[in-house]
Design a protein around this motif. Sequence first.
Motif, PDB file in Angstrom:
ATOM      1  N   THR A 152      -6.620 -18.954  -0.164  1.00 14.97           N
ATOM      2  CA  THR A 152      -6.598 -20.418   0.928  1.00 14.97           C
ATOM      3  C   THR A 152      -5.831 -20.009   2.003  1.00 14.97           C
ATOM      4  O   THR A 152      -6.018 -20.360   3.216  1.00 14.97           O
ATOM      5  N   VAL A 173       5.910 -26.273   1.334  1.00 13.56           N
ATOM      6  CA  VAL A 173       5.884 -25.383   0.473  1.00 13.56           C
ATOM      7  C   VAL A 173       6.059 -25.187  -1.039  1.00 13.56           C
ATOM      8  O   VAL A 173       6.991 -25.079  -1.770  1.00 13.56           O
ATOM      9  N   ASP A 195       9.800 -28.760   4.167  1.00 15.17           N
ATOM     10  CA  ASP A 195       9.561 -29.443   3.049  1.00 15.17           C
ATOM     11  C   ASP A 195      10.524 -30.764   3.034  1.00 15.17           C
ATOM     12  O   ASP A 195      11.352 -31.003   3.666  1.00 15.17           O
ATOM     13  N   ALA A 237       1.010 -30.035   3.262  1.00 17.99           N
ATOM     14  CA  ALA A 237       1.601 -30.968   2.427  1.00 17.99           C
ATOM     15  C   ALA A 237       0.824 -32.107   2.298  1.00 17.99           C
ATOM     16  O   ALA A 237      -0.269 -32.587   2.923  1.00 17.99           O
ATOM     17  N   ALA A 260      -4.498 -29.057   3.589  1.00 24.50           N
ATOM     18  CA  ALA A 260      -4.233 -30.032   2.740  1.00 24.50           C
ATOM     19  C   ALA A 260      -5.083 -31.271   2.829  1.00 24.50           C
ATOM     20  O   ALA A 260      -5.806 -31.498   3.922  1.00 24.50           O
ATOM     21  N   LEU A 261      -5.379 -32.009   1.538  1.00 27.42           N
ATOM     22  CA  LEU A 261      -6.542 -32.697   1.563  1.00 27.42           C
ATOM     23  C   LEU A 261      -5.885 -33.976   0.865  1.00 27.42           C
ATOM     24  O   LEU A 261      -6.374 -34.659  -0.102  1.00 27.42           O
TER      25      LEU A 261
END
Length: 336
Positions: A152, A173, A195, A237, A260-261
């Motif tokens: 991904t 991260v 992060d 994130a 990210a979802l």
Amino acid sequence: MKAAVARTLGEPLVIEQRPDPQPGPGQIRVRLEASGLCHTDIHAAHGDWPVKPTPPFVPGHEGVGIVEALGYGVTHLSVGQRVAVPWLGWACGRCEHCLSGWETLCEKQRNTGYSMDGGYAEMMLAYADFAQPVPERLDPREAAPLTCAGVTTYKALKVAGVGPSDLVAISGVGGLGHLAVQYAKIAGATVAAIDVTDEKLALAAELGADILIDARTEDPAEVLQRHGGAHAAIALAVDEESFAIAYAGLRRGGKLIMVALPAEGTIQVPVFSTVLSGTSVIGSIVGTRQDLAEVFQLHAAGRTRVIYETRPLDSVNTCIDEVMNGQVKARIVFEM
Ligand code: NAD
Ligand code: ZN
Ligand code: ZN
């Protein structure tokens, strides 16, 4: 066989005994050795997204194991061979997306650990054409996280078109981000890692990140702009606000790659500055079989490091809590 099953969305997984699955035409049965815990599995079990999986189902799309039985018509794989079973469990092979090298956009696709039972089990079925042979030298526990987190982020960096003079922001991260940092370094970029935990930032530094940004104490957009702005920001994130922050850290002509979802995630994109700055906002979903083959080759060549900790499948619910609380160094891998 033993499997961890999502029986009700939002409830803990249940360890069950199930009949050994029998491969249908075009399928194989894989005896799993290792299976990674991707944050997507948590979204799946919680029913976080608009398109929900139908329980009961077995999550997991980073399964690696040995082919144990071949269904009718399978000739290119053999019993005893090691394969990985990624998120893209099946695609039609005939639509415009499949035919143009974008099988990950196929509208008929089936997804491992979502619309098909996945790798949180001792055995699983896979469509032979979408099971990825794992090179001999790869440790199955390292191949597992590469099967989603690796492919991904490798694809996201390809989509971003990152080059050696670019500044790339990696926002988050975790399982994905720790590999994203490495692919960005391989592309030659200067990497800014963002992060919210000390451990993750320390890991990013260990993996070659050039700039560390603690989003608890600093405004990442401001730090990135002090460095001229990012050519690309990869949003990894599980935090809705982090997308807009990454966007604000871009330079003119920059690209925000959304990966990210977060549940019900939305981002407000200001029209004026997007137009005048020529900014791109792009979604990126996993990677193709060819991308995964390249990810495995890079790892076999010693170019990447997979940071993982192994756990028994019985501890799946505790492991999910640990990922949610940001307590995992990078990736948990269930050892079967
Ligand atoms: P993870 O939990 O391992 O990593 C998330 C990281 O984000 C953690 O390190 C966490 O500390 C960090 N974080 C949290 N809040 C932050 C903030 N405000 N700013 C910066 N960092 C922050 O999760 P993962 O397995 O790496 O997955 C990440 C996301 O990517 C999930 O939503 C998952 O569903 C999604 N995903 C998408 C694809 C795709 O193809 N698009 C593929 C796999 C995973
Ligand atoms: Zn298709
Ligand atoms: Zn995943």
